[in-house]
Design a protein around this motif. Structure first.
Motif, PDB file in Angstrom:
ATOM      1  N   PHE A 164     -14.477  -3.037   5.021  1.00 16.04           N
ATOM      2  CA  PHE A 164     -14.004  -3.606   3.764  1.00 16.04           C
ATOM      3  C   PHE A 164     -12.483  -3.717   3.751  1.00 16.04           C
ATOM      4  CE2 PHE A 164     -12.183  -3.081  -0.436  1.00 16.04           C
ATOM      5  CZ  PHE A 164     -12.788  -4.110  -1.130  1.00 16.04           C
ATOM      6  N   THR A 165     -11.812  -2.681   4.242  1.00 18.41           N
ATOM      7  CA  THR A 165     -10.347  -2.695   4.258  1.00 18.41           C
ATOM      8  C   THR A 165      -9.824  -3.854   5.089  1.00 18.41           C
ATOM      9  OG1 THR A 165     -10.316  -0.283   4.027  1.00 18.41           O
ATOM     10  CG2 THR A 165      -8.283  -1.339   4.756  1.00 18.41           C
ATOM     11  N   ILE A 166     -10.444  -4.103   6.255  1.00 16.80           N
ATOM     12  CA  ILE A 166     -10.021  -5.205   7.121  1.00 16.80           C
ATOM     13  C   ILE A 166     -10.239  -6.549   6.439  1.00 16.80           C
ATOM     14  CG2 ILE A 166     -10.515  -6.414   9.287  1.00 16.80           C
ATOM     15  CD1 ILE A 166     -11.233  -3.673  10.486  1.00 16.80           C
ATOM     16  N   ILE A 167     -11.416  -6.719   5.825  1.00 11.23           N
ATOM     17  CA  ILE A 167     -11.752  -8.001   5.198  1.00 11.23           C
ATOM     18  C   ILE A 167     -10.926  -8.226   3.932  1.00 11.23           C
ATOM     19  CG2 ILE A 167     -13.603  -9.289   4.046  1.00 11.23           C
ATOM     20  CD1 ILE A 167     -15.578  -7.947   5.931  1.00 11.23           C
ATOM     21  N   SER A 168     -10.621  -7.154   3.198  1.00 14.51           N
ATOM     22  CA  SER A 168      -9.943  -7.293   1.905  1.00 14.51           C
ATOM     23  C   SER A 168      -8.568  -7.939   2.041  1.00 14.51           C
ATOM     24  CB  SER A 168      -9.816  -5.924   1.230  1.00 14.51           C
ATOM     25  OG  SER A 168      -8.953  -5.073   1.968  1.00 14.51           O
ATOM     26  N   ASN A 176       0.832  -1.205   0.000  1.00 12.73           N
ATOM     27  CA  ASN A 176       0.000   0.000   0.000  1.00 12.73           C
ATOM     28  C   ASN A 176       0.866   1.255   0.000  1.00 12.73           C
ATOM     29  OD1 ASN A 176      -2.574  -1.210   0.036  1.00 12.73           O
ATOM     30  ND2 ASN A 176      -2.442  -1.554   2.227  1.00 12.73           N
ATOM     31  N   PRO A 177       0.298   2.400  -0.399  1.00 10.77           N
ATOM     32  CA  PRO A 177       1.054   3.660  -0.310  1.00 10.77           C
ATOM     33  C   PRO A 177       1.008   4.277   1.089  1.00 10.77           C
ATOM     34  CG  PRO A 177      -1.065   4.050  -1.333  1.00 10.77           C
ATOM     35  CD  PRO A 177      -0.984   2.571  -1.111  1.00 10.77           C
ATOM     36  N   TYR A 178       0.381   3.603   2.038  1.00  8.30           N
ATOM     37  CA  TYR A 178       0.334   4.029   3.430  1.00  8.30           C
ATOM     38  C   TYR A 178       0.574   2.805   4.309  1.00  8.30           C
ATOM     39  CZ  TYR A 178      -4.300   1.925   3.263  1.00  8.30           C
ATOM     40  OH  TYR A 178      -5.327   1.038   3.091  1.00  8.30           O
ATOM     41  N   CYS A 179       0.757   3.019   5.601  1.00 10.19           N
ATOM     42  CA  CYS A 179       1.091   1.919   6.511  1.00 10.19           C
ATOM     43  C   CYS A 179      -0.063   1.626   7.459  1.00 10.19           C
ATOM     44  CB  CYS A 179       2.329   2.277   7.340  1.00 10.19           C
ATOM     45  SG  CYS A 179       3.792   2.623   6.348  1.00 10.19           S
ATOM     46  N   ASP A 180      -0.373   0.349   7.615  1.00 11.01           N
ATOM     47  CA  ASP A 180      -1.284  -0.098   8.656  1.00 11.01           C
ATOM     48  C   ASP A 180      -0.828  -1.473   9.127  1.00 11.01           C
ATOM     49  OD1 ASP A 180      -1.974  -1.681   6.537  1.00 11.01           O
ATOM     50  OD2 ASP A 180      -4.101  -1.172   6.533  1.00 11.01           O
ATOM     51  N   HIS A 237      -5.472  -2.319  -6.220  1.00 10.40           N
ATOM     52  CA  HIS A 237      -5.742  -0.909  -6.487  1.00 10.40           C
ATOM     53  C   HIS A 237      -7.039  -0.466  -5.799  1.00 10.40           C
ATOM     54  CE1 HIS A 237      -2.505  -0.779  -9.416  1.00 10.40           C
ATOM     55  NE2 HIS A 237      -3.008  -1.842 -10.009  1.00 10.40           N
ATOM     56  N   PHE A 238      -8.060  -1.343  -5.861  1.00 11.05           N
ATOM     57  CA  PHE A 238      -9.331  -1.033  -5.203  1.00 11.05           C
ATOM     58  C   PHE A 238      -9.157  -1.008  -3.689  1.00 11.05           C
ATOM     59  CE2 PHE A 238     -13.724  -2.353  -3.837  1.00 11.05           C
ATOM     60  CZ  PHE A 238     -14.339  -1.162  -4.224  1.00 11.05           C
ATOM     61  N   ARG A 239      -8.332  -1.915  -3.161  1.00 13.81           N
ATOM     62  CA  ARG A 239      -8.065  -1.951  -1.723  1.00 13.81           C
ATOM     63  C   ARG A 239      -7.376  -0.669  -1.272  1.00 13.81           C
ATOM     64  NH1 ARG A 239      -4.255  -6.164  -1.005  1.00 13.81           N
ATOM     65  NH2 ARG A 239      -5.956  -7.699  -0.969  1.00 13.81           N
ATOM     66  N   ARG A 240      -6.403  -0.197  -2.061  1.00 15.04           N
ATOM     67  CA  ARG A 240      -5.712   1.046  -1.707  1.00 15.04           C
ATOM     68  C   ARG A 240      -6.678   2.233  -1.730  1.00 15.04           C
ATOM     69  NH1 ARG A 240      -1.752  -0.527  -6.170  1.00 15.04           N
ATOM     70  NH2 ARG A 240      -0.686  -2.293  -5.232  1.00 15.04           N
ATOM     71  N   PHE A 241      -7.546   2.269  -2.743  1.00 16.56           N
ATOM     72  CA  PHE A 241      -8.505   3.367  -2.844  1.00 16.56           C
ATOM     73  C   PHE A 241      -9.437   3.392  -1.641  1.00 16.56           C
ATOM     74  CE2 PHE A 241     -12.847   4.612  -4.018  1.00 16.56           C
ATOM     75  CZ  PHE A 241     -12.639   5.944  -4.332  1.00 16.56           C
ATOM     76  N   MET A 242      -9.948   2.219  -1.232  1.00 18.92           N
ATOM     77  CA  MET A 242     -10.856   2.148  -0.096  1.00 18.92           C
ATOM     78  C   MET A 242     -10.142   2.518   1.189  1.00 18.92           C
ATOM     79  SD  MET A 242     -13.822   1.346  -1.330  1.00 18.92           S
ATOM     80  CE  MET A 242     -14.837   0.588  -0.069  1.00 18.92           C
ATOM     81  N   GLY A 243      -8.898   2.073   1.343  1.00 19.14           N
ATOM     82  CA  GLY A 243      -8.142   2.404   2.538  1.00 19.14           C
ATOM     83  C   GLY A 243      -7.878   3.893   2.654  1.00 19.14           C
ATOM     84  N   LEU A 244      -7.501   4.526   1.536  1.00 15.00           N
ATOM     85  CA  LEU A 244      -7.263   5.970   1.540  1.00 15.00           C
ATOM     86  C   LEU A 244      -8.561   6.742   1.765  1.00 15.00           C
ATOM     87  CD1 LEU A 244      -4.716   6.291  -1.415  1.00 15.00           C
ATOM     88  CD2 LEU A 244      -4.248   6.709   0.998  1.00 15.00           C
TER      89      LEU A 244
END
Length: 273
Positions: A217-221, A136-140, A230-237
């Motif tokens: 969604f981000t947790i489940i993805s 991802n472009p961010y950290c979690d 790409h969709f996961r990154r968009f939802m996370g951001l």
């Protein structure tokens, strides 16, 4: 034993692969978004803090929202803006862990206290790291776990437990609160009170459900291999962009007392300058 793996102190982040023509528009969009979030939330904070008439339990509880939103957006945007300009895709591991920590503080800020989140990252940092390429472009927490070369069962179980617990607690509190509000309003004989209650509850619930759906969604993805990265990154951001922008408007500026104080504050500042 772990020297055979890539354990550099720098991580290779999954960037946006911007073309030279897209850097300036992306920089302006990210900077403007961050400025709007800062302005709206700081205005709400200053309005509540500086007006003694708003020093009541309801408004002091409301104060938690903009503070929490500032934590989340400030954990994301400065690093994001710097990466847009540099386009290097490189981030220090320590900075990545710090960013992930504050993003999780933001995500769970209305339900958990600091101790619970600290445990989550204690479980992460005890494990050896063997990779340096982020997804991802961010950290979690979930993306940091992909760097680990050991059994992460305990981490996944604890993470899912506190996620499930947060959903139950948060949604239970929200459901109970709005039911009590609606029951009290419908018992009122004034029709305008019922309409106002429905409008207020509806707008508040929209933002809350938006945050819940994006976060869930981000947790489940991360547990589903066929989800587009790409969709996961968009939802996370989106979880870190839309709620901090909408919260001060929906929760704060639509509240009559706060709206009047904000307008008076802005008028006084404009005329005094």
């Amino acid at each position: 034993m772990y020297n055979q793996y890539n354990t550099s102190s720098f991580l290779q982040m999954k960037g946006f692969n911007l073309s030279s023509e897209s850097v300036i528009p992306a920089f302006l969009f990210a900077t403007l978004s961050y400025m709007i979030i800062l302005f709206c939330n700081l205005t709400l904070i200053l309005t509540i803090v500086l007006n003694r008439s708003l020093h009541q339990p309801m408004y002091l509880i409301l104060l938690n929202l903009p503070i929490n939103d500032l934590i989340g957006s400030s954990a994301l945007f400065p690093q994001l803006i710097k990466e847009i300009l540099r386009n290097s895709g490189i981030m220090q591991y320590s900075a990545c862990v710090a960013q992930a920590f504050f993003i999780h503080i933001y995500a769970a800020g209305t339900v958990f206290n600091l101790i619970l989140i600290a445990v989550l990252f204690f479980l992460l940092l005890r494990l050896p790291r063997c990779r340096s390429e982020m997804t991802n472009p961010y950290c979690d927490n979930a993306s940091l776990l992909t760097l680990v070369c050991a059994d992460t069962t305990i981490n996944n179980i604890y993470g899912l437990l506190i996620s499930a617990f947060s959903q139950l607690v948060a949604n239970g509190i929200v459901l109970y609160t709005y039911l009590r509000i609606l029951i009290a309003c419908f018992r009122s004989k004034r029709s305008d009170t019922k309409a106002k209650a429905l409008q207020t509850c509806a707008t508040h619930l929209i933002v809350f459900l938006l945050l819940e759906c994006l976060g869930l969604f981000t947790i489940i993805s991360y547990r589903l291999s066929n989800v587009s990265p790409h969709f996961r990154r968009f939802m996370g951001l989106s979880t870190l962009i839309f709620p901090p922008t909408l919260n001060p408007i929906i929760y704060g500026l639509k509240t009559k007392e706060i709206r009047e104080k904000v307008l008076n504050f802005l008028k006084n500042r404009m005329f005094s300058s």
